[in-house]
Design an enzyme around this catalytic site. Sequence first.
Site, short mmCIF file in Angstrom:
data_model
loop_
_atom_site.label_atom_id
_atom_site.label_comp_id
_atom_site.label_asym_id
_atom_site.label_seq_id
_atom_site.Cartn_x
_atom_site.Cartn_y
_atom_site.Cartn_z
N ALA A 255 -9.62 -5.67 14.14
CA ALA A 255 -10.07 -4.41 13.54
C ALA A 255 -11.21 -4.55 12.54
CB ALA A 255 -8.89 -3.72 12.85
N ALA A 256 -11.34 -5.71 11.88
CA ALA A 256 -12.34 -5.84 10.82
C ALA A 256 -13.75 -5.64 11.40
CB ALA A 256 -12.23 -7.21 10.17
N ASP A 303 -2.71 -12.87 14.37
CA ASP A 303 -3.44 -13.47 15.48
C ASP A 303 -3.11 -12.69 16.75
OD1 ASP A 303 -4.32 -15.11 17.61
OD2 ASP A 303 -4.06 -16.93 16.41
N CYS A 375 -18.90 -6.52 22.09
CA CYS A 375 -20.32 -6.27 21.81
C CYS A 375 -21.15 -7.36 22.49
CB CYS A 375 -20.59 -6.19 20.31
SG CYS A 375 -20.08 -7.64 19.37
#
Length: 429
Positions: A255-256, A303, A375
Site C-alpha cells: 500500500a505504501a 509480507d 507500474c
Amino acid sequence: MKSSYNLRSIAAKVVGQVLDQGQSLSALLPVHQREVSEKDRALLQELCFGVLRVLPQLEWCIQQLMAKPLTGKQRTLHYLIMVGIYQLHYTRIPPHAALAETVEGAVALKRPQLKGLINGVLRQFQRQQEELIQREANHSSHYLHPSWLLARIEHAYPNHWQTIVEANNQRPPMWLRVNRLHHTREAYLNLLAQEGIEAFPHTEFTDAIRLASPCAVDQLPGFSQGWATVQDASAQGCVYWLDPQDGEQILDLCAAPGGKTTHILEAAPQSHVLAVDIDETRLGRVKENLLRLQMHAEVKQGDGRYPDSWCEGRMFDRILLDAPCSATGVIRRHPDIKWLRRDRDIEELVALQKEIFDAIWPHLKVGGTMVYATCSILPQENAQQVTDFLTRHADATLVDTGTRELPGIQMLPHADGGDGFFYAKLVKN
C-alpha cells in the site's frame, strides 16, 4: 542546514550515492535538501534528477574531453564534472556562475588541487558544446537508457519502442486527484482557474486533472485540507478498476505510500480498508496521507507472501495488489531506476509477484474482485504474469475491460498522459 555549503558538491555526492552505492534518489534527496536553504532545494533536485536522466550523454561527453576518467577516491569529482556539464547545456544558469560554483565544489569535496582540471574540462565543453552534442546524437548513448533495458523495450514494443523511450526521457506532467468528498472535478477545475492555474481533465479517469505546468502544492486550493492529492493519472486507474463499494472489506496490499488507500476511501468512505506494506518506514507515509485527508484505515506491516501472519483469517470483498515491480513505467519520475535496476532483477521480481499473487488469492471471497497492478511496461510482469496465474487458478475469471489487450490493460508513458501502468481485473468464481 549548514551556514555555508556548495550546492554542486552536494549534488555530486547524491549522484555518487545512487550510482556507486545503489541508493534510491527519492530516499536520498529529502535528506540532502535539509542541508541547503529553502530557495536552493529546487535547484538541488533539478541537478540530481537532470544528471541521472541524461547520464549516458554526460558520460559520453566526458570521454571525449578527458583521456582518463576520475576513479577511486576522486570519483565524486567525476560526478561534479557531470553536474557542471548539465548546468551548461540544460539550465539557464549563467555560464560564469555555473563554472565558478562547480569549480569551487572541488574545495568542498576536499580536492582543491583538482580545481584547474575541472575548470579546464568545463571550459573545453563550452567551446566544443555544439559539435559534441551533434556527434552524440548519432551514438547509442542518445537514448539515455542502459542497453539491457533498451533491448527489452524494443522486443516488447517493436513498432513504438522509440516513443516509449522518448517519453521516459521527458519531464513528467503533474497530475492531481480531486477528492470527490469535497468537490466535483469540475468545481475544482474552476477553483484552479480562479488561482490562474491552467488544468485539464483526464478523458477516462474521473478524478484526474493534469496541470499545464507543475506548481508547488501550497499553491493548490485546499491542499492542506485534503481537497486534492498529487497522484499520476495511471496510478488513479487502479481504484477506478477496483470500483470499491461502501460496506465492503477491502485489502490494499503493498500500500505504501498510501495514494491508493486514500483513493479507495474517497470512492467508498464507508468501506473497511486494511493497508499492508512490508516496509515499516514507508507505512509512515500512509499514515501521513490518511491524516492529511482526515480518513481512517487499519495500517499493518506485513509480507504479502505470508498473509496468515497478519490478516488473522480475514476474507476480503476486494483486493488491490499493486505488486512490487521493475517500475519501468515511471522512469520519467524516477530516472535513477535506469541505473539501479539490472536485467537479472526482472526474473526475480516475476517470481516475487507470483508468490504474492498466489498467497493472497485464497483471502478473496467467492464473488470478490481483485485488481493486479504494476507500474511496469514489461510483459513478463504483466500480461504474462496474469496468463500464468489463470492457468494455475481455475476459480479465477478475467473481467473483460473492453480492450483488445487481454489479459489486462497496458498503459504506456505519454508526454501529456499518465505513466506506464498495467491493470488486470479478476473475479473469484
